[in-house]
Enzyme design. Structure first.
Site, PDB file in Angstrom:
ATOM      1  N   LEU A   1       2.528   5.473  10.080  1.00  0.00           N
ATOM      2  CA  LEU A   1       2.416   7.422  10.285  1.00  0.00           C
ATOM      3  C   LEU A   1       1.102   8.128  10.380  1.00  0.00           C
ATOM      4  CD1 LEU A   1       6.029   8.368   8.976  1.00  0.00           C
ATOM      5  CD2 LEU A   1       5.181   8.364  10.931  1.00  0.00           C
TER       6      LEU A   1
ATOM      7  N   ASP B   1       9.589  -3.614   1.239  1.00  0.00           N
ATOM      8  CA  ASP B   1       7.735  -4.159   1.417  1.00  0.00           C
ATOM      9  C   ASP B   1       6.961  -4.067   0.711  1.00  0.00           C
ATOM     10  OD1 ASP B   1       5.613  -5.629   3.454  1.00  0.00           O
ATOM     11  OD2 ASP B   1       4.532  -3.881   2.519  1.00  0.00           O
TER      12      ASP B   1
ATOM     13  N   LYS C   1       3.471  -9.730  -1.569  1.00  0.00           N
ATOM     14  CA  LYS C   1       2.091  -9.965  -0.912  1.00  0.00           C
ATOM     15  C   LYS C   1       0.547 -11.169  -1.522  1.00  0.00           C
ATOM     16  CE  LYS C   1       2.191  -6.549   2.116  1.00  0.00           C
ATOM     17  NZ  LYS C   1       3.251  -5.494   1.460  1.00  0.00           N
TER      18      LYS C   1
ATOM     19  N   GLN D   1       0.551  -8.461   9.326  1.00  0.00           N
ATOM     20  CA  GLN D   1       1.084  -6.877   9.457  1.00  0.00           C
ATOM     21  C   GLN D   1      -0.536  -5.878   9.126  1.00  0.00           C
ATOM     22  OE1 GLN D   1       1.804  -4.755   5.274  1.00  0.00           O
ATOM     23  NE2 GLN D   1       3.748  -5.946   5.898  1.00  0.00           N
TER      24      GLN D   1
ATOM     25  N   LYS E   1       6.611   4.963   4.406  1.00  0.00           N
ATOM     26  CA  LYS E   1       6.943   4.863   2.473  1.00  0.00           C
ATOM     27  C   LYS E   1       6.894   6.747   3.065  1.00  0.00           C
ATOM     28  CE  LYS E   1       4.072   6.639   0.371  1.00  0.00           C
ATOM     29  NZ  LYS E   1       3.017   7.300  -0.659  1.00  0.00           N
TER      30      LYS E   1
ATOM     31  N   TRP F   1       1.623  -1.534   8.928  1.00  0.00           N
ATOM     32  CA  TRP F   1       1.487  -0.908   7.729  1.00  0.00           C
ATOM     33  C   TRP F   1       0.491   0.369   8.153  1.00  0.00           C
ATOM     34  CZ3 TRP F   1      -3.942   1.285   7.138  1.00  0.00           C
ATOM     35  CH2 TRP F   1      -4.330   0.287   7.272  1.00  0.00           C
TER      36      TRP F   1
ATOM     37  N   ARG G   1      13.249  12.479   3.525  1.00  0.00           N
ATOM     38  CA  ARG G   1      12.325  12.200   4.728  1.00  0.00           C
ATOM     39  C   ARG G   1      12.263  10.330   4.757  1.00  0.00           C
ATOM     40  NH1 ARG G   1       7.223  13.016   5.427  1.00  0.00           N
ATOM     41  NH2 ARG G   1       7.769  15.408   5.741  1.00  0.00           N
TER      42      ARG G   1
ATOM     43  N   HIS H   1      -2.425 -11.217   1.565  1.00  0.00           N
ATOM     44  CA  HIS H   1      -3.221  -9.756   1.750  1.00  0.00           C
ATOM     45  C   HIS H   1      -4.071  -9.049   2.574  1.00  0.00           C
ATOM     46  CE1 HIS H   1      -1.813  -5.523  -0.340  1.00  0.00           C
ATOM     47  NE2 HIS H   1      -2.038  -5.530   1.366  1.00  0.00           N
TER      48      HIS H   1
ATOM     49  N   TYR I   1      -0.191  -3.994  -5.332  1.00  0.00           N
ATOM     50  CA  TYR I   1       0.611  -2.427  -5.711  1.00  0.00           C
ATOM     51  C   TYR I   1       1.780  -2.106  -6.719  1.00  0.00           C
ATOM     52  CZ  TYR I   1       0.890  -2.638  -0.592  1.00  0.00           C
ATOM     53  OH  TYR I   1       1.153  -2.388   0.442  1.00  0.00           O
TER      54      TYR I   1
ATOM     55  N   ASN J   1      -3.915  -7.887   8.018  1.00  0.00           N
ATOM     56  CA  ASN J   1      -4.639  -7.032   8.262  1.00  0.00           C
ATOM     57  C   ASN J   1      -5.657  -8.222   8.703  1.00  0.00           C
ATOM     58  OD1 ASN J   1      -4.878  -4.711   7.183  1.00  0.00           O
ATOM     59  ND2 ASN J   1      -4.586  -6.018   5.194  1.00  0.00           N
TER      60      ASN J   1
END
Length: 284
Positions: A187, A44, A74, A158, A229, A184, A235, A108, A49, A137
């Protein structure tokens, strides 16, 4: 890997790899290559970005066939001035990524002329350039407006979804329209001490899992696609290792009680935040 089936029949991995806040191209390229090596197939990114080219290089180098990958990008606010600007932005992203189709293309932010932009996305979808289209959003009232207006119901919405912002009402609206939810910040961008949170850690200890793995599993069991991410391979391996256990109903309920009912990451209702997004130029 487990999959969800979108409302148009396309299958999408329920867990993927996000590259938000990885603008350095060398770091991003290596991270995507590592993620694919670990087993991620959903990648993604977004025009905003500023790393689509790096993702594209990794796609080309990874040795995995294009058909096995699920690539999402996006459309940014700047390119939603009209149907034509959105159409051009789709082609630009595909060129930067080095692909002749995208698996998922999302608005986006629902700002500027997002309905006109969505029309361009619908046409690109009908032309086969986009396997699925959707939004990001969109709070329930905005998603409802788009669904009641569009010819093609969004396949995905998302939004921010994690134990501290569960958004149950938003999920209900998505389900009513057959829109798949995607998280999104699953975490919580590290907020609330999520990696060492007492409840999540206590639950994780029962299964030999970390607090982060519990948080990801909680969303997955709600049917939510997650895209954590990390630029650290260990991780990445930990984040994808969430398919060999299941949280009990009691666990799910306890985690849901952490919900604060609001975001502490962004405030889409703040005029200053909206102005900032409009001023965020990704190209001249």
């Amino acid at each position: 890997m487990e999959y969800v089936t979108l409302n148009n029949g396309v299958k999408m991995p329920i867990l993927g790899f996000g590259v938000f806040q990885v603008p350095d191209h060398a770091v991003c390229e290596k991270a995507v290559l590592d993620a694919i090596d670990v087993g991620y197939r959903l990648i993604d990114t977004a025009a905003a970005y500023m790393n689509e080219e790096a993702v594209g290089k990794a796609i080309k180098k990874c040795g995995i066939s294009r058909e096995e990958l699920f690539i999402t990008t996006k459309l940014w606010v700047q390119d939603m001035k009209s149907y034509d600007t959105a159409k051009k932005a789709i082609e630009t992203s595909m060129s930067k990524l080095g692909v002749d189709y995208l698996d998922l293309y999302l608005i986006h932010q629902p700002m500027n002329d997002y309905i006109g932009a969505y029309r361009a996305m619908e046409d690109a979808y009908k032309e086969g350039k986009l396997r699925a289209i959707g939004v990001c959003n969109c709070y329930p009232h905005v998603l409802c407006d788009i669904c009641e207006t569009a010819d093609v119901i969004p396949a995905v919405n998302q939004v921010e979804l994690h134990p501290f912002f569960a958004q149950e009402s938003a999920l209900k609206t998505m389900k009513e329209y057959g829109v798949t939810s995607e998280a999104w910040g699953p975490l919580a961008e590290g907020n609330h001490g999520i990696f060492t949170h007492p409840l999540l850690s206590e639950i994780g200890a029962k299964y030999g899992k970390t607090a982060a793995q519990v948080a990801l599993r909680w969303n997955i069991q709600r049917g939510v696609v997650v895209i954590p991410k990390s630029v650290h391979k260990e991780r990445m391996e930990q984040n994808i290792d969430v398919f060999d256990f299941a949280l009990s109903d009691e666990d799910m309920t306890k985690i849901a009680e952490l919900d604060m009912g609001k975001s502490e990451i962004v405030n889409h209702f703040d005029p200053a935040f909206v102005k900032m997004l409009h001023s965020w130029k990704i190209h001249e």
